[in-house]
Structures are given as C-alpha cells and as structure tokens.
Design an enzyme around this catalytic site. Structure first.
Site, PDB file in Angstrom:
ATOM      1  CD  GLU A  37      22.886 -24.834 -16.783  1.00 45.67           C
ATOM      2  OE1 GLU A  37      23.633 -26.106 -16.464  1.00 45.67           O
ATOM      3  OE2 GLU A  37      22.507 -24.733 -17.812  1.00 45.67           O
ATOM      4  NE  ARG A  62      15.808 -18.240 -24.866  1.00 47.06           N
ATOM      5  CZ  ARG A  62      16.363 -17.017 -25.143  1.00 47.06           C
ATOM      6  NH1 ARG A  62      16.730 -16.655 -25.931  1.00 47.06           N
ATOM      7  NH2 ARG A  62      15.780 -15.932 -24.300  1.00 47.06           N
ATOM      8  CB  CYS A  67      33.015 -19.560 -12.758  1.00 45.90           C
ATOM      9  SG  CYS A  67      34.305 -20.993 -12.626  1.00 45.90           S
ATOM     10  CG  HIS A 105      35.550 -18.043  -9.599  1.00 49.72           C
ATOM     11  ND1 HIS A 105      34.271 -18.486 -10.084  1.00 49.72           N
ATOM     12  CD2 HIS A 105      35.567 -16.852  -9.554  1.00 49.72           C
ATOM     13  CE1 HIS A 105      33.568 -17.572 -10.103  1.00 49.72           C
ATOM     14  NE2 HIS A 105      34.300 -16.299  -9.798  1.00 49.72           N
ATOM     15  CG  ASP A 119      32.216 -13.933 -10.426  1.00 47.36           C
ATOM     16  OD1 ASP A 119      31.646 -14.543 -11.238  1.00 47.36           O
ATOM     17  OD2 ASP A 119      32.932 -13.922  -9.922  1.00 47.36           O
TER      18      ASP A 119
END
Length: 267
Positions: A37, A62, A67, A105, A119
């Site tokens: 997210e 939580r 990435c 990334h 990943d």
C-alpha cells in the site's frame, strides 16, 4: 528487532531452521498478512527508511507499505533469523518496454545453497522464492517466471513472458534507496503520487482497494464494486486488510494539507 512481534504479525511460529522451506513459508505469510500500500503518501505521513521506523509502522501499527519499506524490513527479519539476505536495486520496466530510473525498486536476494529472489513489495509478483541461477521457467501461483541474463551482469525477471524488472547483483544498504523513495513519494511524475492502492493476494486470487473501488479477483474472474460512503471504505480497509485507519487518505490530485494532514518528508 523484536522478532517474536514480527513473527506474530505474520502469524508464524519461530522457525526451526533458516532453510528454503521456511523461507517459502515466511514469504507466503508476509504477502498474505502485510498489504502492499502507498497510503502514507496520501495521508501526508513521513516515510522513514530506518529499521526502527519501519518496524513501528509495519509491526506495531500493523500497516503495510511499498517496496523499500516491505522488503527493507523483511530483509532485516530474515537476517535476524539467520539467513544471508541483502537488498538489491532494480529498474522496473515500463509498459512500453523501456526501463525506469535506477533504484526505483528494492528486492531481496537470499543465499542458501544457491541464490534466491524474494520480493514482498512489488504488488502482484511471485508468492514463492525464485531461483536466481535458473534458466528454465519457474511455476508459481501468480504466473510463470523466468530469470535471464541482462547487460552488465544484471538479471531480467519476467512474468508470463513480460519483463517486470532488471535486478542488480550487488548488495545495497537500505539507505541507498532514500533519495528515490523521496522522489516516489513527492514527484508528480511518480506512479505512487498518481494512484492510491492497497492490495494483497488471497487464497483464490487478489483483493485491491483503489480509492473507493474494491476489486476482487477470484479464480481469474474480476469483480469490481464502487463503495458509496466513507464508512464503507473504512470498513473495507479493516475487513480486507486489517487496517484500522483514523482518517482516510486524500485522493490523488488533492493536497494532504487541505485535509489537515502533514506534508510527507523523508530523512
């Protein structure tokens, strides 16, 4: 790091040994429990690429992340469990086949008897570790993957015949990704500032909440519903992703300042 708390977040018992079977299980559980997210960007929350800050966000609060956050903290957990794990930079292929900027990334390489790609921060990607030295196709619940040699010693990772990203072989510290994380969180050209997403795989497919659109893929069939109230959106974040948000993220194109949020900053 409080390893017990992290494993509890994933719903995993303390593993007996840092082997491939355990690595596979940890990756599956991380993908299922911790959503991909970018809500912080649209909530005006700071994105801090330090292990303490990421642990506070992903484990204590939580939440999920993108990435740099997800793979950055997961790599630290793997090292705490005895794995030889390091971050690797990658360039993501655009839809037209060209490469994005360097370090846009972050993925993980784990060395066991051979090297594996892990990943948990690329959205839809492999659910299981991929053999980095493999030349044959590798089957996965989310597609068929190939890892091919690329120029200058890099590796191209393909899913179902389509190039996903070009992976460096050299290890990187998490701090190397701070400038690009700032760009991803602030640039009008960044995909993450243009879109609002929260997504995770399920046993039958995937569930994604993009603004007020709830998208579920079940056995290859896509279902999309527009949620008609803020209460329904809050409930979807809670029910599908375990996120208890005190306020909803600002839609792309609007300033978080207009909704009383703090401007995003990075170290």
């Amino acid at each position: 790091m409080d390893v017990d708390a992290y494993l509890n977040r994933l719903g995993v018992a303390w593993p007996a040994a840092p082997d491939l079977a355990t690595l596979r299980h940890l990756q599956e559980r991380h993908l299922a429990a911790v959503p991909f997210e970018n809500l912080s960007i649209h909530l005006g929350e700071p994105i801090e690429l330090t292990e303490d800050a990421l642990f506070g966000k992903i484990v204590r609060r939580r939440r999920g992340g993108f990435c740099y956050e997800l793979n950055g903290l997961f790599a630290a957990l793997l090292r705490a469990l005895g794995y030889d794990a390091s971050l690797r930079a990658a360039q993501v292929f655009r839809p037209d086949g060209t490469l994005g900027p360097p370090l846009d990334h972050a993925a993980i390489a784990v060395s066991l008897e051979e090297d594996w790609l892990v990943d948990v921060g690329f959205g839809r990607f492999s659910r299981h570790p991929l053999r980095l030295s493999g030349v044959d196709a590798q089957s996965d619940p989310d597609g068929e993957f190939l890892v091919l040699d690329a120029p200058h010693g890099d590796l191209d990772v393909l899913r179902d015949g389509k190039a996903q990203y070009r992976l460096e072989r050299r290890p990187r510290p998490l701090s190397d990704f701070v400038p690009m994380a700032w760009w991803q969180a602030t640039s009008p050209s960044s995909h993450f500032t243009k879109s609002l997403t929260c997504s995770r795989p399920t046993s039958q497919g995937r569930v994604t909440l993009s603004g007020d659109r709830l998208i579920e893929t079940v056995d290859g069939v896509r279902h999309e519903v527009v949620l008609e109230s803020q209460a329904a959106v809050r409930a979807a974040y809670r029910v599908y992703f375990g996120l208890a948000l005190t306020r909803l993220p600002t839609p792309p194109g609007e300033s978080p300042l207009t909704s009383g949020a703090l401007s995003p900053t990075l170290p």
